[in-house]
Design a protein around this motif. Sequence first.
Motif, PDB file in Angstrom:
ATOM      1  N   ASP A   5      -5.152  17.797  23.167  1.00  0.00           N
ATOM      2  CA  ASP A   5      -4.432  16.896  22.380  1.00  0.00           C
ATOM      3  C   ASP A   5      -3.177  17.670  21.595  1.00  0.00           C
ATOM      4  O   ASP A   5      -2.939  18.709  21.877  1.00  0.00           O
ATOM      5  CB  ASP A   5      -5.048  16.115  21.294  1.00  0.00           C
ATOM      6  N   ARG A   6      -2.406  17.150  20.726  1.00  0.00           N
ATOM      7  CA  ARG A   6      -1.113  17.568  20.227  1.00  0.00           C
ATOM      8  C   ARG A   6      -1.640  18.986  19.413  1.00  0.00           C
ATOM      9  O   ARG A   6      -0.841  19.761  19.132  1.00  0.00           O
ATOM     10  CB  ARG A   6      -0.389  16.734  19.229  1.00  0.00           C
ATOM     11  N   THR A  57      -9.309  19.912  23.019  1.00  0.00           N
ATOM     12  CA  THR A  57      -9.547  19.104  24.408  1.00  0.00           C
ATOM     13  C   THR A  57     -10.669  18.104  24.455  1.00  0.00           C
ATOM     14  O   THR A  57     -11.767  18.539  23.872  1.00  0.00           O
ATOM     15  CB  THR A  57      -9.991  20.436  25.620  1.00  0.00           C
ATOM     16  N   GLY A 106      -7.649   8.563  24.123  1.00  0.00           N
ATOM     17  CA  GLY A 106      -8.605   8.994  22.916  1.00  0.00           C
ATOM     18  C   GLY A 106      -9.836   9.798  22.903  1.00  0.00           C
ATOM     19  O   GLY A 106     -10.110  10.364  21.882  1.00  0.00           O
ATOM     20  N   HIS A 165      -1.276   7.363  23.619  1.00  0.00           N
ATOM     21  CA  HIS A 165      -2.267   7.530  22.449  1.00  0.00           C
ATOM     22  C   HIS A 165      -1.719   8.247  21.221  1.00  0.00           C
ATOM     23  O   HIS A 165      -1.764   9.408  21.237  1.00  0.00           O
ATOM     24  CB  HIS A 165      -3.647   8.046  22.993  1.00  0.00           C
ATOM     25  N   SER A 184      -3.710  10.860  19.117  1.00  0.00           N
ATOM     26  CA  SER A 184      -4.049  12.166  19.465  1.00  0.00           C
ATOM     27  C   SER A 184      -2.939  12.836  19.863  1.00  0.00           C
ATOM     28  O   SER A 184      -2.979  14.179  20.136  1.00  0.00           O
ATOM     29  CB  SER A 184      -4.986  11.988  20.879  1.00  0.00           C
ATOM     30  N   ARG A 193      -1.644  12.350  23.018  1.00  0.00           N
ATOM     31  CA  ARG A 193      -1.632  12.585  24.530  1.00  0.00           C
ATOM     32  C   ARG A 193      -0.927  11.441  25.121  1.00  0.00           C
ATOM     33  O   ARG A 193      -0.858  10.100  24.617  1.00  0.00           O
ATOM     34  CB  ARG A 193      -3.353  12.554  25.153  1.00  0.00           C
ATOM     35  N   THR A 244       2.213  15.955  25.763  1.00  0.00           N
ATOM     36  CA  THR A 244       1.956  15.379  24.329  1.00  0.00           C
ATOM     37  C   THR A 244       3.244  14.935  23.922  1.00  0.00           C
ATOM     38  O   THR A 244       4.429  15.216  24.230  1.00  0.00           O
ATOM     39  CB  THR A 244       1.264  16.756  23.593  1.00  0.00           C
TER      40      THR A 244
END
Length: 316
Positions: free
Chosen positions: A30-31, A35, A172, A242, A245, A247, A310
Amino acid sequence: MDAYTLDSGNGLAITVWTFGATLVEVNVPDRHGRTDNVVVRLPDLRSYEDPALNAYVGATVGRYCRCVTGGRIELDGTVHVLDRNDDGHHLHGGSLGFDKHVWRAEPQAFADRLVLRLRLHSPDGDQGYPGALDAEVRYEVDADSRLTIEFRATTTASTVVGLTNHAFWNLGGAGRTVDDHELTLNSTRYVGFDERLMPLVGPPRPVAGTPLDHTTPRRLRDSRIDNFFVLDDPEWAAEVVHRPSGRAMRVLTDQSGVGVYSGDHFRRPRAGLCLETGAWPDAPNRPDFPSVRLDPGQTYRHRTIHQFQTIGDVHV
Protein backbone atom coordinates in the motif's frame (compact mmCIF):
# COMPACT_ATOMS: atom_id res chain seq x y z
CA MET A 1 -0.83 -30.28 -6.43
CA ASP A 2 2.07 -27.81 -6.33
CA ALA A 3 2.25 -24.15 -5.37
CA TYR A 4 4.60 -21.64 -7.00
CA THR A 5 5.47 -18.14 -5.83
CA LEU A 6 6.84 -15.53 -8.24
CA ASP A 7 8.40 -12.61 -6.34
CA SER A 8 9.42 -9.59 -8.38
CA GLY A 9 11.70 -8.35 -5.60
CA ASN A 10 10.02 -4.97 -5.96
CA GLY A 11 6.87 -5.45 -3.88
CA LEU A 12 4.74 -7.56 -6.19
CA ALA A 13 4.60 -11.31 -5.48
CA ILE A 14 2.04 -13.87 -6.64
CA THR A 15 1.24 -17.46 -5.69
CA VAL A 16 -0.26 -19.88 -8.21
CA TRP A 17 -1.50 -23.42 -7.64
CA THR A 18 -1.41 -26.12 -10.30
CA PHE A 19 -4.95 -27.09 -9.29
CA GLY A 20 -7.08 -25.11 -11.73
CA ALA A 21 -4.01 -23.03 -12.70
CA THR A 22 -5.38 -20.87 -9.89
CA LEU A 23 -4.17 -17.42 -8.87
CA VAL A 24 -4.21 -17.79 -5.08
CA GLU A 25 -2.39 -14.65 -3.91
CA VAL A 26 -1.30 -11.31 -5.35
CA ASN A 27 0.67 -9.46 -2.69
CA VAL A 28 0.98 -5.72 -3.31
CA PRO A 29 2.23 -2.90 -1.03
CA ASP A 30 0.00 0.00 0.00
CA ARG A 31 1.07 3.67 0.13
CA HIS A 32 2.96 2.99 3.37
CA GLY A 33 4.78 -0.06 2.02
CA ARG A 34 2.62 -2.58 3.90
CA THR A 35 1.93 -5.64 1.77
CA ASP A 36 -1.35 -7.52 1.62
CA ASN A 37 -3.02 -10.12 -0.60
CA VAL A 38 -5.45 -8.34 -2.97
CA VAL A 39 -7.30 -11.39 -4.32
CA VAL A 40 -9.77 -13.54 -2.43
CA ARG A 41 -8.17 -16.74 -1.14
CA LEU A 42 -10.02 -19.77 0.21
CA PRO A 43 -8.70 -21.38 3.42
CA ASP A 44 -7.44 -24.71 2.02
CA LEU A 45 -7.30 -27.04 -0.99
CA ARG A 46 -10.45 -28.86 0.10
CA SER A 47 -12.37 -25.59 -0.17
CA TYR A 48 -11.12 -25.11 -3.74
CA GLU A 49 -12.18 -28.67 -4.60
CA ASP A 50 -15.70 -28.20 -3.24
CA PRO A 51 -18.07 -26.59 -5.82
CA ALA A 52 -20.37 -25.50 -3.00
CA LEU A 53 -17.59 -23.31 -1.56
CA ASN A 54 -15.63 -22.33 -4.65
CA ALA A 55 -17.18 -19.94 -7.18
CA TYR A 56 -14.21 -20.38 -9.58
CA VAL A 57 -12.10 -18.31 -7.17
CA GLY A 58 -8.88 -17.31 -8.95
CA ALA A 59 -9.20 -20.19 -11.41
CA THR A 60 -8.37 -20.49 -15.09
CA VAL A 61 -11.79 -20.98 -16.67
CA GLY A 62 -12.32 -22.97 -19.90
CA ARG A 63 -12.74 -24.39 -22.45
CA TYR A 64 -15.28 -21.65 -22.75
CA CYS A 65 -15.80 -19.03 -20.10
CA ARG A 66 -19.24 -17.63 -19.45
CA CYS A 67 -22.48 -19.13 -20.77
CA VAL A 68 -23.53 -21.18 -23.79
CA THR A 69 -27.31 -21.09 -24.11
CA GLY A 70 -28.87 -24.53 -24.01
CA GLY A 71 -25.41 -26.11 -23.87
CA ARG A 72 -25.49 -26.39 -27.64
CA ILE A 73 -23.11 -25.25 -30.38
CA GLU A 74 -23.10 -25.87 -34.12
CA LEU A 75 -19.96 -26.06 -36.25
CA ASP A 76 -20.07 -26.74 -39.99
CA GLY A 77 -23.55 -28.21 -39.73
CA THR A 78 -22.78 -30.53 -36.83
CA VAL A 79 -24.46 -29.94 -33.47
CA HIS A 80 -22.39 -30.55 -30.35
CA VAL A 81 -24.13 -30.85 -26.98
CA LEU A 82 -21.99 -29.58 -24.12
CA ASP A 83 -22.23 -30.46 -20.44
CA ARG A 84 -25.31 -28.68 -19.11
CA ASN A 85 -24.11 -27.71 -15.66
CA ASP A 86 -26.21 -24.57 -15.19
CA ASP A 87 -29.94 -25.37 -15.19
CA GLY A 88 -29.96 -26.60 -18.78
CA HIS A 89 -27.19 -24.27 -19.95
CA HIS A 90 -23.41 -24.60 -20.15
CA LEU A 91 -21.26 -22.41 -17.89
CA HIS A 92 -17.51 -21.87 -17.53
CA GLY A 93 -16.45 -25.06 -19.31
CA GLY A 94 -18.78 -27.54 -17.62
CA SER A 95 -18.85 -29.67 -14.48
CA LEU A 96 -15.24 -30.75 -15.04
CA GLY A 97 -13.90 -27.61 -16.64
CA PHE A 98 -10.29 -26.46 -16.63
CA ASP A 99 -10.70 -25.13 -13.08
CA LYS A 100 -11.05 -28.74 -11.80
CA HIS A 101 -7.82 -30.14 -13.28
CA VAL A 102 -4.21 -30.17 -12.11
CA TRP A 103 -2.04 -28.47 -14.73
CA ARG A 104 1.60 -29.25 -15.55
CA ALA A 105 3.85 -26.39 -14.48
CA GLU A 106 7.21 -25.07 -15.64
CA PRO A 107 8.80 -22.06 -13.91
CA GLN A 108 11.19 -19.83 -15.85
CA ALA A 109 13.46 -17.00 -14.72
CA PHE A 110 14.63 -14.23 -17.03
CA ALA A 111 16.69 -11.13 -16.36
CA ASP A 112 13.64 -8.84 -16.38
CA ARG A 113 10.75 -11.13 -15.36
CA LEU A 114 9.62 -14.39 -13.78
CA VAL A 115 7.24 -16.71 -15.66
CA LEU A 116 5.17 -19.73 -14.71
CA ARG A 117 3.87 -21.75 -17.67
CA LEU A 118 1.04 -24.19 -17.00
CA ARG A 119 -0.25 -26.67 -19.59
CA LEU A 120 -3.32 -28.88 -19.87
CA HIS A 121 -4.43 -31.39 -22.49
CA SER A 122 -8.19 -31.61 -23.02
CA PRO A 123 -9.18 -34.68 -25.09
CA ASP A 124 -11.64 -34.73 -27.96
CA GLY A 125 -15.17 -34.76 -26.54
CA ASP A 126 -14.19 -33.34 -23.16
CA GLN A 127 -17.39 -31.81 -21.70
CA GLY A 128 -18.87 -32.21 -25.20
CA TYR A 129 -16.35 -30.02 -27.05
CA PRO A 130 -15.00 -31.26 -30.39
CA GLY A 131 -11.27 -31.57 -30.96
CA ALA A 132 -8.37 -32.31 -28.63
CA LEU A 133 -7.19 -29.02 -27.16
CA ASP A 134 -3.76 -28.17 -25.79
CA ALA A 135 -4.12 -25.16 -23.50
CA GLU A 136 -1.48 -23.02 -21.82
CA VAL A 137 -1.62 -20.17 -19.32
CA ARG A 138 1.41 -18.04 -18.45
CA TYR A 139 1.66 -15.95 -15.30
CA GLU A 140 4.41 -13.34 -15.45
CA VAL A 141 5.62 -10.73 -12.96
CA ASP A 142 8.19 -8.03 -13.63
CA ALA A 143 10.04 -5.33 -11.70
CA ASP A 144 7.53 -2.67 -12.84
CA SER A 145 4.73 -4.13 -10.67
CA ARG A 146 2.94 -5.74 -13.61
CA LEU A 147 1.17 -9.08 -13.56
CA THR A 148 0.61 -10.45 -17.06
CA ILE A 149 -1.70 -13.41 -17.70
CA GLU A 150 -1.47 -14.90 -21.18
CA PHE A 151 -3.54 -17.76 -22.60
CA ARG A 152 -2.82 -19.91 -25.66
CA ALA A 153 -4.49 -22.96 -27.20
CA THR A 154 -4.36 -25.18 -30.28
CA THR A 155 -6.83 -27.81 -31.47
CA THR A 156 -6.99 -30.95 -33.63
CA ALA A 157 -10.50 -30.14 -34.92
CA SER A 158 -12.67 -27.07 -35.30
CA THR A 159 -13.94 -26.00 -31.89
CA VAL A 160 -14.70 -22.94 -29.75
CA VAL A 161 -12.36 -21.47 -27.14
CA GLY A 162 -12.59 -18.65 -24.62
CA LEU A 163 -10.31 -18.68 -21.58
CA THR A 164 -10.18 -16.22 -18.71
CA ASN A 165 -9.04 -15.79 -15.11
CA HIS A 166 -11.71 -15.62 -12.41
CA ALA A 167 -9.92 -13.81 -9.57
CA PHE A 168 -11.97 -11.79 -7.09
CA TRP A 169 -9.99 -8.57 -6.56
CA ASN A 170 -10.02 -6.58 -3.33
CA LEU A 171 -7.34 -3.90 -3.11
CA GLY A 172 -8.16 -3.32 0.55
CA GLY A 173 -7.04 -6.83 1.49
CA ALA A 174 -8.68 -9.77 3.21
CA GLY A 175 -11.82 -9.45 5.33
CA ARG A 176 -13.21 -6.34 3.64
CA THR A 177 -15.85 -5.68 1.02
CA VAL A 178 -15.30 -3.81 -2.24
CA ASP A 179 -17.87 -1.12 -1.38
CA ASP A 180 -15.17 1.52 -0.83
CA HIS A 181 -13.47 0.81 -4.19
CA GLU A 182 -13.84 3.10 -7.20
CA LEU A 183 -14.34 1.46 -10.59
CA THR A 184 -13.89 3.00 -14.03
CA LEU A 185 -14.62 1.03 -17.21
CA ASN A 186 -13.54 1.93 -20.73
CA SER A 187 -16.98 0.99 -22.00
CA THR A 188 -20.07 2.82 -23.18
CA ARG A 189 -21.99 -0.38 -24.10
CA TYR A 190 -23.02 -3.58 -22.37
CA VAL A 191 -24.62 -6.87 -23.42
CA GLY A 192 -28.22 -7.11 -22.20
CA PHE A 193 -29.08 -10.22 -20.17
CA ASP A 194 -32.33 -11.98 -19.28
CA GLU A 195 -33.12 -13.16 -15.76
CA ARG A 196 -30.90 -16.24 -16.31
CA LEU A 197 -27.98 -14.02 -17.38
CA MET A 198 -28.27 -15.18 -20.99
CA PRO A 199 -27.70 -12.54 -23.71
CA LEU A 200 -30.79 -10.90 -25.16
CA VAL A 201 -31.34 -10.57 -28.89
CA GLY A 202 -29.98 -7.40 -30.39
CA PRO A 203 -26.83 -5.28 -30.28
CA PRO A 204 -25.08 -4.10 -27.11
CA ARG A 205 -26.92 -1.36 -25.25
CA PRO A 206 -25.64 2.06 -24.11
CA VAL A 207 -24.68 2.38 -20.44
CA ALA A 208 -25.58 6.08 -20.41
CA GLY A 209 -28.44 6.75 -18.00
CA THR A 210 -28.23 3.28 -16.42
CA PRO A 211 -26.75 2.02 -13.13
CA LEU A 212 -24.05 0.32 -15.24
CA ASP A 213 -22.42 3.57 -16.31
CA HIS A 214 -18.85 3.47 -14.97
CA THR A 215 -17.32 5.63 -17.68
CA THR A 216 -16.17 7.90 -14.85
CA PRO A 217 -14.98 6.70 -11.41
CA ARG A 218 -17.84 5.50 -9.19
CA ARG A 219 -17.93 3.90 -5.77
CA LEU A 220 -18.91 0.25 -5.91
CA ARG A 221 -21.20 0.65 -2.91
CA ASP A 222 -23.64 2.17 -5.41
CA SER A 223 -23.34 -0.68 -7.93
CA ARG A 224 -24.60 -4.25 -8.23
CA ILE A 225 -22.92 -5.66 -11.33
CA ASP A 226 -23.04 -9.01 -13.11
CA ASN A 227 -22.72 -7.92 -16.73
CA PHE A 228 -20.53 -8.02 -19.81
CA PHE A 229 -19.11 -4.73 -21.10
CA VAL A 230 -17.88 -3.99 -24.63
CA LEU A 231 -14.58 -2.14 -24.54
CA ASP A 232 -14.43 1.11 -26.51
CA ASP A 233 -10.79 0.75 -27.56
CA PRO A 234 -7.80 -1.52 -26.81
CA GLU A 235 -5.85 1.07 -24.81
CA TRP A 236 -7.23 -0.05 -21.44
CA ALA A 237 -10.15 -1.97 -19.93
CA ALA A 238 -10.66 -0.98 -16.30
CA GLU A 239 -9.24 1.01 -13.40
CA VAL A 240 -9.85 0.14 -9.74
CA VAL A 241 -8.82 2.48 -6.92
CA HIS A 242 -8.90 1.89 -3.16
CA ARG A 243 -8.21 5.27 -1.61
CA PRO A 244 -7.90 4.12 2.04
CA SER A 245 -4.87 1.95 1.19
CA GLY A 246 -3.65 3.99 -1.78
CA ARG A 247 -3.62 0.94 -4.06
CA ALA A 248 -4.68 1.27 -7.68
CA MET A 249 -4.92 -1.32 -10.46
CA ARG A 250 -5.14 -0.64 -14.18
CA VAL A 251 -6.23 -3.50 -16.47
CA LEU A 252 -5.11 -3.66 -20.09
CA THR A 253 -6.07 -6.40 -22.54
CA ASP A 254 -6.09 -7.39 -26.20
CA GLN A 255 -9.67 -8.64 -25.81
CA SER A 256 -12.80 -6.75 -26.87
CA GLY A 257 -14.83 -7.16 -23.71
CA VAL A 258 -14.80 -7.74 -19.97
CA GLY A 259 -17.23 -9.48 -17.63
CA VAL A 260 -17.65 -7.59 -14.35
CA TYR A 261 -19.12 -9.19 -11.24
CA SER A 262 -19.34 -7.42 -7.89
CA GLY A 263 -19.67 -10.71 -5.99
CA ASP A 264 -23.14 -10.15 -4.58
CA HIS A 265 -23.95 -13.88 -4.62
CA PHE A 266 -20.54 -15.01 -3.42
CA ARG A 267 -20.59 -16.88 -0.09
CA ARG A 268 -19.01 -13.76 1.43
CA PRO A 269 -21.01 -11.16 -0.50
CA ARG A 270 -18.97 -8.43 -2.19
CA ALA A 271 -15.67 -9.82 -0.91
CA GLY A 272 -14.10 -9.17 -4.31
CA LEU A 273 -14.63 -7.80 -7.80
CA CYS A 274 -14.24 -10.05 -10.86
CA LEU A 275 -12.84 -8.52 -14.05
CA GLU A 276 -12.96 -11.36 -16.58
CA THR A 277 -11.52 -10.21 -19.89
CA GLY A 278 -12.18 -12.37 -22.93
CA ALA A 279 -14.86 -13.90 -25.13
CA TRP A 280 -18.42 -12.59 -25.22
CA PRO A 281 -21.22 -14.59 -23.51
CA ASP A 282 -22.89 -17.17 -25.79
CA ALA A 283 -20.70 -16.07 -28.71
CA PRO A 284 -20.69 -19.62 -30.20
CA ASN A 285 -24.41 -19.10 -30.93
CA ARG A 286 -24.27 -15.42 -31.81
CA PRO A 287 -22.90 -14.66 -35.30
CA ASP A 288 -23.28 -10.95 -34.48
CA PHE A 289 -20.67 -11.30 -31.70
CA PRO A 290 -16.89 -11.64 -32.25
CA SER A 291 -16.02 -15.18 -33.37
CA VAL A 292 -14.65 -17.67 -30.85
CA ARG A 293 -13.97 -20.42 -33.38
CA LEU A 294 -10.56 -22.08 -33.41
CA ASP A 295 -9.45 -24.29 -36.31
CA PRO A 296 -6.48 -26.65 -36.67
CA GLY A 297 -3.32 -24.75 -37.55
CA GLN A 298 -4.46 -21.66 -35.66
CA THR A 299 -3.39 -20.52 -32.18
CA TYR A 300 -5.79 -18.92 -29.73
CA ARG A 301 -4.16 -16.02 -27.87
CA HIS A 302 -5.39 -13.79 -25.07
CA ARG A 303 -3.26 -11.39 -23.02
CA THR A 304 -4.23 -9.27 -20.02
CA ILE A 305 -2.00 -7.05 -17.87
CA HIS A 306 -2.68 -5.90 -14.30
CA GLN A 307 -0.60 -2.82 -13.52
CA PHE A 308 -0.35 -1.93 -9.81
CA GLN A 309 0.46 1.54 -8.53
CA THR A 310 -0.23 3.73 -5.52
CA ILE A 311 -2.22 6.93 -5.56
CA GLY A 312 0.18 9.80 -6.08
CA ASP A 313 2.32 7.90 -8.59
CA VAL A 314 -0.15 8.33 -11.43
CA HIS A 315 -3.33 10.24 -12.20
CA VAL A 316 -6.33 7.96 -11.59
